[in-house]
Motif scaffolding. Structure first.
Motif, mmCIF file in Angstrom:
data_model
loop_
_atom_site.group_PDB
_atom_site.id
_atom_site.type_symbol
_atom_site.label_atom_id
_atom_site.label_comp_id
_atom_site.label_asym_id
_atom_site.label_seq_id
_atom_site.Cartn_x
_atom_site.Cartn_y
_atom_site.Cartn_z
ATOM 1 N N ALA A 192 -21.656 12.175 2.491
ATOM 2 C CA ALA A 192 -22.059 13.188 3.469
ATOM 3 C C ALA A 192 -21.514 12.903 4.859
ATOM 4 N N SER A 193 -21.197 11.640 5.169
ATOM 5 C CA SER A 193 -20.686 11.307 6.500
ATOM 6 C C SER A 193 -19.361 11.981 6.810
ATOM 7 N N TRP A 194 -18.666 12.469 5.765
ATOM 8 C CA TRP A 194 -17.394 13.151 5.969
ATOM 9 C C TRP A 194 -17.564 14.642 6.270
ATOM 10 N N GLN A 195 -18.757 15.195 6.136
ATOM 11 C CA GLN A 195 -18.947 16.633 6.206
ATOM 12 C C GLN A 195 -18.379 17.252 7.477
ATOM 13 N N GLY A 196 -18.710 16.645 8.629
ATOM 14 C CA GLY A 196 -18.339 17.267 9.890
ATOM 15 C C GLY A 196 -16.846 17.389 10.107
ATOM 16 N N VAL A 197 -16.090 16.354 9.715
ATOM 17 C CA VAL A 197 -14.655 16.369 9.995
ATOM 18 C C VAL A 197 -13.853 17.047 8.896
ATOM 19 N N LEU A 198 -14.417 17.152 7.686
ATOM 20 C CA LEU A 198 -13.624 17.719 6.601
ATOM 21 C C LEU A 198 -13.383 19.212 6.756
ATOM 22 N N GLN A 199 -14.137 19.855 7.632
ATOM 23 C CA GLN A 199 -13.845 21.264 7.890
ATOM 24 C C GLN A 199 -12.442 21.418 8.480
ATOM 25 N N TRP A 200 -11.940 20.338 9.114
ATOM 26 C CA TRP A 200 -10.572 20.380 9.627
ATOM 27 C C TRP A 200 -9.552 20.527 8.495
ATOM 28 N N PHE A 201 -9.905 19.993 7.330
ATOM 29 C CA PHE A 201 -8.977 19.967 6.203
ATOM 30 C C PHE A 201 -9.510 20.778 5.029
ATOM 31 N N ALA A 202 -10.339 21.781 5.305
ATOM 32 C CA ALA A 202 -11.011 22.515 4.232
ATOM 33 C C ALA A 202 -10.007 23.116 3.256
ATOM 34 N N ARG A 203 -8.931 23.678 3.773
ATOM 35 C CA ARG A 203 -7.946 24.294 2.879
ATOM 36 C C ARG A 203 -7.262 23.233 2.034
ATOM 37 N N THR A 204 -6.903 22.110 2.664
ATOM 38 C CA THR A 204 -6.265 21.024 1.916
ATOM 39 C C THR A 204 -7.163 20.520 0.800
ATOM 40 N N MET A 205 -8.443 20.306 1.110
ATOM 41 C CA MET A 205 -9.368 19.787 0.125
ATOM 42 C C MET A 205 -9.616 20.791 -0.992
ATOM 43 N N ALA A 206 -9.666 22.072 -0.659
ATOM 44 C CA ALA A 206 -9.855 23.092 -1.689
ATOM 45 C C ALA A 206 -8.665 23.120 -2.637
ATOM 46 N N THR A 246 0.845 -1.188 0.000
ATOM 47 C CA THR A 246 0.000 0.000 0.000
ATOM 48 C C THR A 246 0.887 1.247 0.000
ATOM 49 N N GLU A 247 0.684 2.133 -0.957
ATOM 50 C CA GLU A 247 1.358 3.427 -0.947
ATOM 51 C C GLU A 247 0.479 4.449 -0.243
ATOM 52 N N TYR A 248 1.087 5.400 0.450
ATOM 53 C CA TYR A 248 0.299 6.445 1.099
ATOM 54 C C TYR A 248 1.022 7.789 1.036
ATOM 55 N N TRP A 249 0.218 8.849 1.061
ATOM 56 C CA TRP A 249 0.706 10.218 1.125
ATOM 57 C C TRP A 249 -0.115 10.951 2.181
ATOM 58 N N VAL A 250 0.530 11.696 3.057
ATOM 59 C CA VAL A 250 -0.176 12.495 4.064
ATOM 60 C C VAL A 250 -0.597 13.807 3.423
ATOM 61 N N LEU A 251 -1.890 14.059 3.386
ATOM 62 C CA LEU A 251 -2.418 15.275 2.766
ATOM 63 C C LEU A 251 -2.624 16.395 3.769
ATOM 64 N N GLY A 252 -2.828 16.054 5.039
ATOM 65 C CA GLY A 252 -3.048 17.074 6.054
ATOM 66 C C GLY A 252 -3.145 16.447 7.430
ATOM 67 N N GLU A 253 -2.927 17.273 8.468
ATOM 68 C CA GLU A 253 -3.046 16.818 9.846
ATOM 69 C C GLU A 253 -3.883 17.822 10.638
ATOM 70 N N HIS A 254 -4.530 17.321 11.687
ATOM 71 C CA HIS A 254 -5.364 18.172 12.519
ATOM 72 C C HIS A 254 -5.291 17.682 13.955
ATOM 73 N N SER A 255 -5.168 18.594 14.893
ATOM 74 C CA SER A 255 -5.132 18.245 16.314
ATOM 75 C C SER A 255 -6.377 18.793 16.988
ATOM 76 N N GLN A 256 -6.980 17.959 17.820
ATOM 77 C CA GLN A 256 -8.195 18.344 18.523
ATOM 78 C C GLN A 256 -8.216 17.665 19.877
ATOM 79 N N ARG A 257 -8.292 18.467 20.947
ATOM 80 C CA ARG A 257 -8.380 17.950 22.309
ATOM 81 C C ARG A 257 -7.270 16.958 22.618
ATOM 82 N N GLY A 258 -6.079 17.277 22.165
ATOM 83 C CA GLY A 258 -4.926 16.438 22.452
ATOM 84 C C GLY A 258 -4.770 15.241 21.544
#
Length: 340
Positions: A301-315, A213-225
Protein backbone atom coordinates in the motif's frame (compact mmCIF):
# COMPACT_ATOMS: atom_id res chain seq x y z
CA UNK A 1 11.30 -38.95 -8.75
CA UNK A 2 8.64 -38.84 -6.08
CA UNK A 3 9.79 -37.21 -2.82
CA UNK A 4 7.42 -36.99 0.14
CA UNK A 5 7.62 -35.88 3.74
CA UNK A 6 6.49 -38.59 6.12
CA UNK A 7 6.74 -37.65 9.78
CA UNK A 8 10.37 -36.89 10.54
CA UNK A 9 11.75 -38.40 7.37
CA UNK A 10 11.95 -37.96 3.63
CA UNK A 11 10.49 -40.82 1.61
CA UNK A 12 11.96 -41.15 -1.90
CA UNK A 13 10.57 -43.33 -4.66
CA UNK A 14 13.29 -43.46 -7.36
CA UNK A 15 12.21 -43.30 -10.98
CA UNK A 16 13.47 -45.63 -13.70
CA UNK A 17 16.45 -43.44 -14.53
CA UNK A 18 17.78 -43.83 -10.98
CA UNK A 19 17.65 -47.63 -10.90
CA UNK A 20 21.12 -49.12 -10.61
CA UNK A 21 22.72 -45.87 -9.41
CA UNK A 22 24.75 -45.77 -6.24
CA UNK A 23 22.75 -44.36 -3.33
CA UNK A 24 25.35 -41.70 -2.55
CA UNK A 25 25.32 -40.50 -6.16
CA UNK A 26 21.53 -40.28 -6.17
CA UNK A 27 21.60 -38.09 -3.06
CA UNK A 28 24.24 -35.71 -4.42
CA UNK A 29 22.71 -35.40 -7.90
CA UNK A 30 18.96 -35.95 -7.90
CA UNK A 31 18.49 -34.51 -4.39
CA UNK A 32 21.30 -31.92 -4.76
CA UNK A 33 22.75 -32.62 -1.31
CA UNK A 34 26.35 -31.58 -0.53
CA UNK A 35 28.84 -34.46 -0.35
CA UNK A 36 29.85 -33.65 3.23
CA UNK A 37 26.23 -33.65 4.35
CA UNK A 38 25.66 -36.98 2.61
CA UNK A 39 28.69 -38.53 4.35
CA UNK A 40 27.23 -37.40 7.68
CA UNK A 41 23.89 -39.02 6.85
CA UNK A 42 25.58 -42.36 6.15
CA UNK A 43 27.78 -42.09 9.23
CA UNK A 44 24.70 -41.53 11.40
CA UNK A 45 22.85 -44.38 9.62
CA UNK A 46 20.09 -42.01 8.56
CA UNK A 47 19.93 -43.41 5.00
CA UNK A 48 17.72 -46.48 4.69
CA UNK A 49 16.94 -48.75 1.73
CA UNK A 50 13.65 -50.24 2.71
CA UNK A 51 14.13 -50.74 6.46
CA UNK A 52 17.89 -51.47 6.30
CA UNK A 53 20.68 -48.87 6.75
CA UNK A 54 22.32 -48.24 3.37
CA UNK A 55 25.96 -47.77 2.44
CA UNK A 56 27.14 -45.18 -0.10
CA UNK A 57 27.85 -47.83 -2.75
CA UNK A 58 24.57 -49.72 -2.41
CA UNK A 59 22.60 -49.70 -5.64
CA UNK A 60 19.19 -48.13 -5.95
CA UNK A 61 16.49 -50.68 -6.67
CA UNK A 62 12.74 -50.65 -6.40
CA UNK A 63 12.84 -50.30 -2.61
CA UNK A 64 11.97 -46.88 -1.28
CA UNK A 65 14.80 -44.75 0.04
CA UNK A 66 14.36 -43.06 3.41
CA UNK A 67 16.28 -40.17 4.97
CA UNK A 68 15.49 -40.02 8.68
CA UNK A 69 15.47 -36.86 10.80
CA UNK A 70 15.97 -33.32 9.51
CA UNK A 71 12.26 -32.54 9.14
CA UNK A 72 10.75 -32.06 12.60
CA UNK A 73 12.85 -29.46 14.43
CA UNK A 74 12.35 -26.54 16.85
CA UNK A 75 11.36 -23.29 15.14
CA UNK A 76 14.54 -21.48 16.16
CA UNK A 77 12.71 -18.37 17.46
CA UNK A 78 10.68 -17.79 20.63
CA UNK A 79 7.65 -15.69 21.56
CA UNK A 80 6.11 -15.85 18.10
CA UNK A 81 2.54 -16.21 19.38
CA UNK A 82 2.11 -12.47 19.90
CA UNK A 83 2.93 -11.47 16.30
CA UNK A 84 0.79 -11.75 13.15
CA UNK A 85 1.12 -14.86 11.00
CA UNK A 86 3.19 -14.62 7.85
CA UNK A 87 1.31 -14.24 4.59
CA UNK A 88 2.24 -17.33 2.59
CA UNK A 89 1.92 -17.06 -1.18
CA UNK A 90 2.88 -20.62 -2.15
CA UNK A 91 3.57 -23.75 -0.10
CA UNK A 92 4.25 -27.44 -0.58
CA UNK A 93 5.97 -30.13 1.52
CA UNK A 94 9.43 -28.86 0.63
CA UNK A 95 9.38 -25.09 0.21
CA UNK A 96 7.20 -22.03 0.69
CA UNK A 97 7.23 -18.36 -0.32
CA UNK A 98 6.25 -15.55 2.06
CA UNK A 99 5.24 -11.95 1.41
CA UNK A 100 7.51 -9.73 3.53
CA UNK A 101 6.02 -6.38 4.56
CA UNK A 102 8.36 -3.36 4.48
CA UNK A 103 9.93 -2.32 7.76
CA UNK A 104 10.57 -5.69 9.44
CA UNK A 105 13.73 -7.79 9.64
CA UNK A 106 14.05 -11.26 8.10
CA UNK A 107 15.34 -12.72 11.39
CA UNK A 108 16.16 -11.34 14.86
CA UNK A 109 19.55 -9.79 15.42
CA UNK A 110 19.12 -9.70 19.19
CA UNK A 111 16.67 -10.29 22.03
CA UNK A 112 15.03 -6.91 21.37
CA UNK A 113 13.81 -8.03 17.92
CA UNK A 114 10.50 -9.70 18.78
CA UNK A 115 8.55 -9.15 15.55
CA UNK A 116 10.54 -10.36 12.57
CA UNK A 117 9.54 -12.36 9.51
CA UNK A 118 11.03 -15.43 11.22
CA UNK A 119 8.63 -14.97 14.14
CA UNK A 120 5.68 -14.61 11.76
CA UNK A 121 6.73 -17.69 9.78
CA UNK A 122 7.01 -19.70 13.02
CA UNK A 123 3.47 -18.61 13.90
CA UNK A 124 2.22 -19.75 10.48
CA UNK A 125 4.01 -23.11 10.78
CA UNK A 126 2.45 -23.69 14.18
CA UNK A 127 -1.00 -22.89 12.78
CA UNK A 128 -0.43 -25.55 10.09
CA UNK A 129 0.45 -28.10 12.77
CA UNK A 130 4.09 -28.18 11.62
CA UNK A 131 7.19 -28.07 13.80
CA UNK A 132 9.90 -26.99 11.39
CA UNK A 133 13.01 -24.87 11.73
CA UNK A 134 12.55 -21.46 10.09
CA UNK A 135 15.04 -21.53 7.18
CA UNK A 136 15.15 -18.58 4.78
CA UNK A 137 17.00 -19.26 1.53
CA UNK A 138 17.73 -15.61 0.73
CA UNK A 139 17.14 -12.27 2.42
CA UNK A 140 15.51 -8.92 1.82
CA UNK A 141 16.64 -5.72 3.50
CA UNK A 142 14.47 -4.39 6.31
CA UNK A 143 12.88 -1.71 4.13
CA UNK A 144 12.29 -3.94 1.11
CA UNK A 145 9.00 -5.79 0.58
CA UNK A 146 7.96 -8.85 -1.40
CA UNK A 147 8.79 -12.52 -2.01
CA UNK A 148 11.09 -14.47 0.33
CA UNK A 149 11.81 -18.17 -0.22
CA UNK A 150 11.93 -20.65 2.68
CA UNK A 151 12.96 -24.30 2.87
CA UNK A 152 10.54 -26.59 4.69
CA UNK A 153 13.20 -29.03 5.93
CA UNK A 154 16.96 -29.58 6.10
CA UNK A 155 17.20 -31.50 2.80
CA UNK A 156 15.33 -28.88 0.78
CA UNK A 157 17.48 -26.19 2.41
CA UNK A 158 20.65 -27.76 0.95
CA UNK A 159 19.08 -28.19 -2.49
CA UNK A 160 17.77 -24.61 -2.57
CA UNK A 161 21.11 -23.22 -1.39
CA UNK A 162 22.73 -24.94 -4.38
CA UNK A 163 20.09 -23.57 -6.74
CA UNK A 164 20.75 -20.06 -5.40
CA UNK A 165 24.52 -20.45 -5.78
CA UNK A 166 24.03 -21.70 -9.35
CA UNK A 167 21.76 -18.72 -10.13
CA UNK A 168 18.73 -20.88 -10.89
CA UNK A 169 16.49 -18.83 -8.60
CA UNK A 170 15.30 -15.76 -10.48
CA UNK A 171 14.47 -12.68 -8.40
CA UNK A 172 12.82 -9.69 -10.04
CA UNK A 173 12.22 -6.35 -8.35
CA UNK A 174 10.37 -3.11 -9.00
CA UNK A 175 12.18 0.04 -7.91
CA UNK A 176 11.16 3.70 -7.89
CA UNK A 177 14.24 5.91 -8.17
CA UNK A 178 15.22 9.54 -8.35
CA UNK A 179 16.47 10.72 -11.74
CA UNK A 180 16.87 9.18 -15.16
CA UNK A 181 18.97 6.13 -16.02
CA UNK A 182 21.70 6.51 -18.68
CA UNK A 183 20.05 3.86 -20.89
CA UNK A 184 16.57 2.38 -21.23
CA UNK A 185 18.01 -0.97 -20.26
CA UNK A 186 21.40 -2.18 -19.17
CA UNK A 187 23.51 -4.32 -16.90
CA UNK A 188 25.42 -2.85 -13.97
CA UNK A 189 28.57 -4.83 -13.25
CA UNK A 190 30.40 -3.12 -10.43
CA UNK A 191 32.11 -4.73 -7.44
CA UNK A 192 30.58 -4.11 -4.00
CA UNK A 193 32.32 -4.03 -0.62
CA UNK A 194 31.81 -2.59 2.85
CA UNK A 195 32.00 1.16 3.39
CA UNK A 196 34.81 1.47 5.92
CA UNK A 197 33.51 4.83 7.13
CA UNK A 198 29.85 3.95 7.80
CA UNK A 199 28.82 0.80 9.69
CA UNK A 200 26.23 -1.29 7.87
CA UNK A 201 26.74 0.52 4.58
CA UNK A 202 28.21 -0.79 1.31
CA UNK A 203 29.78 0.89 -1.70
CA UNK A 204 31.17 0.28 -5.15
CA UNK A 205 34.87 -0.53 -4.77
CA UNK A 206 37.52 -2.30 -6.84
CA UNK A 207 38.37 -4.55 -3.90
CA UNK A 208 34.75 -5.70 -3.45
CA UNK A 209 32.96 -8.83 -4.63
CA UNK A 210 31.62 -9.07 -8.21
CA UNK A 211 28.00 -7.92 -8.49
CA UNK A 212 25.69 -7.81 -11.51
CA UNK A 213 22.25 -6.20 -11.80
CA UNK A 214 20.11 -5.99 -14.94
CA UNK A 215 17.57 -3.18 -15.24
CA UNK A 216 14.82 -1.99 -17.57
CA UNK A 217 13.17 1.45 -17.44
CA UNK A 218 9.41 0.95 -17.36
CA UNK A 219 8.36 4.59 -17.10
CA UNK A 220 9.40 8.12 -16.16
CA UNK A 221 7.60 10.96 -14.41
CA UNK A 222 8.52 14.60 -13.83
CA UNK A 223 7.18 16.58 -10.90
CA UNK A 224 8.22 20.06 -9.74
CA UNK A 225 11.42 19.91 -11.73
CA UNK A 226 12.38 16.42 -10.52
CA UNK A 227 12.38 13.21 -12.56
CA UNK A 228 11.47 9.78 -11.18
CA UNK A 229 11.88 6.44 -12.94
CA UNK A 230 10.12 3.13 -12.42
CA UNK A 231 12.49 0.20 -13.00
CA UNK A 232 12.44 -3.55 -13.29
CA UNK A 233 15.63 -4.97 -11.77
CA UNK A 234 16.85 -8.53 -11.92
CA UNK A 235 19.66 -9.86 -9.74
CA UNK A 236 22.42 -11.89 -11.33
CA UNK A 237 24.30 -12.00 -8.01
CA UNK A 238 23.08 -11.50 -4.46
CA UNK A 239 25.37 -9.06 -2.66
CA UNK A 240 24.15 -7.20 0.41
CA UNK A 241 22.25 -4.02 -0.59
CA UNK A 242 23.20 -4.75 -4.22
CA UNK A 243 20.39 -2.96 -6.07
CA UNK A 244 20.51 -0.03 -3.67
CA UNK A 245 24.27 0.41 -4.04
CA UNK A 246 24.29 0.01 -7.83
CA UNK A 247 21.46 2.47 -8.48
CA UNK A 248 22.91 5.04 -6.09
CA UNK A 249 26.26 4.76 -7.85
CA UNK A 250 24.52 5.65 -11.13
CA UNK A 251 23.06 8.75 -9.47
CA UNK A 252 19.56 7.26 -9.18
CA UNK A 253 19.00 6.33 -5.51
CA UNK A 254 15.80 4.56 -4.49
CA UNK A 255 13.01 6.73 -3.14
CA UNK A 256 12.93 6.61 0.67
CA UNK A 257 16.39 5.01 0.91
CA UNK A 258 18.09 7.62 3.06
CA UNK A 259 21.15 5.41 3.66
CA UNK A 260 22.00 5.57 -0.04
CA UNK A 261 21.02 9.11 -1.01
CA UNK A 262 17.28 8.71 -1.51
CA UNK A 263 14.65 10.80 0.20
CA UNK A 264 10.92 10.94 0.75
CA UNK A 265 8.74 12.46 -1.94
CA UNK A 266 5.20 13.76 -1.99
CA UNK A 267 2.81 10.82 -2.13
CA UNK A 268 5.28 8.23 -0.83
CA UNK A 269 4.15 6.55 2.39
CA UNK A 270 6.91 4.91 4.34
CA UNK A 271 5.66 5.01 7.92
CA UNK A 272 7.00 1.46 8.33
CA UNK A 273 10.57 2.42 7.34
CA UNK A 274 10.00 1.05 3.87
CA UNK A 275 11.87 1.99 0.73
CA UNK A 276 10.55 1.91 -2.84
CA UNK A 277 12.01 -1.51 -3.64
CA UNK A 278 9.73 -4.52 -4.00
CA UNK A 279 10.56 -8.17 -4.75
CA UNK A 280 7.66 -8.66 -7.13
CA UNK A 281 8.45 -12.04 -8.63
CA UNK A 282 10.32 -15.22 -7.67
CA UNK A 283 10.84 -18.13 -10.07
CA UNK A 284 12.75 -21.39 -9.69
CA UNK A 285 12.72 -25.03 -10.77
CA UNK A 286 11.35 -27.19 -7.98
CA UNK A 287 14.28 -29.03 -6.37
CA UNK A 288 12.66 -32.47 -6.73
CA UNK A 289 10.12 -32.35 -9.57
CA UNK A 290 11.96 -29.87 -11.78
CA UNK A 291 8.66 -28.12 -12.51
CA UNK A 292 8.78 -24.33 -12.66
CA UNK A 293 7.45 -22.54 -9.59
CA UNK A 294 6.59 -18.88 -10.18
CA UNK A 295 5.22 -16.61 -7.46
CA UNK A 296 4.16 -12.99 -7.86
CA UNK A 297 2.91 -10.48 -5.33
CA UNK A 298 1.28 -7.08 -5.71
CA UNK A 299 2.98 -3.92 -4.53
CA UNK A 300 2.32 -2.85 -0.92
CA UNK A 301 0.00 0.00 0.00
CA UNK A 302 2.94 2.38 0.52
CA UNK A 303 3.25 2.60 -3.27
CA UNK A 304 -0.34 3.80 -3.80
CA UNK A 305 0.32 7.53 -3.85
CA UNK A 306 3.16 7.55 -6.37
CA UNK A 307 1.93 4.78 -8.66
CA UNK A 308 -0.71 7.07 -10.09
CA UNK A 309 2.24 8.62 -11.93
CA UNK A 310 2.72 5.31 -13.75
CA UNK A 311 -0.90 4.11 -13.86
CA UNK A 312 -0.85 3.51 -17.60
CA UNK A 313 2.48 1.69 -17.44
CA UNK A 314 1.29 -0.55 -14.62
CA UNK A 315 -2.01 -1.29 -16.37
CA UNK A 316 -0.12 -2.34 -19.49
CA UNK A 317 2.20 -4.52 -17.37
CA UNK A 318 -0.74 -6.19 -15.64
CA UNK A 319 -2.49 -6.97 -18.91
CA UNK A 320 0.44 -7.75 -21.20
CA UNK A 321 2.44 -10.95 -21.53
CA UNK A 322 6.17 -10.86 -20.86
CA UNK A 323 7.14 -14.24 -22.27
CA UNK A 324 5.25 -16.66 -20.01
CA UNK A 325 4.86 -14.06 -17.28
CA UNK A 326 2.34 -11.53 -16.10
CA UNK A 327 3.30 -8.72 -13.77
CA UNK A 328 1.62 -7.94 -10.46
CA UNK A 329 -1.20 -5.43 -10.71
CA UNK A 330 -1.57 -2.04 -9.09
CA UNK A 331 -1.70 -2.62 -5.32
CA UNK A 332 -4.92 -3.25 -3.48
CA UNK A 333 -3.40 -3.61 -0.02
CA UNK A 334 -3.17 -7.41 -0.10
CA UNK A 335 -0.96 -9.81 -1.98
CA UNK A 336 -2.33 -12.02 -4.67
CA UNK A 337 -1.27 -13.69 -7.91
CA UNK A 338 0.15 -17.13 -7.17
CA UNK A 339 1.27 -19.52 -9.85
CA UNK A 340 3.11 -22.79 -9.66
Amino acid sequence: MNVQVQGDMLLIQPDRRALGSEVARLLTTALALPEGFVRTLFHQQRVLLGAVPATPTDLVGKSKLRLTGGVVEPYGVDDWGAVPMAEVLHADDHLFVVNKPPGILIHPGGAEDRDTLAHRVAHWLYAQGLERKVRHVHRLDEGTSGCVLYAAHAYAARALDRALAERRIERTYLALVHGRLPQRQGRIELRIGRDRHVAGKYRVTRSGKPASTEYWVLGEHSQRGHTFSLLECRLQTGRTHQIRVHLNHLGCPIVGDTLYGGHRVLGWRNESSGIALHAARLALPHPYTGEQVTVRVDLPASWQGVLQWFARTMAEMAGAKRGDDEWPSIPRGTARGIES
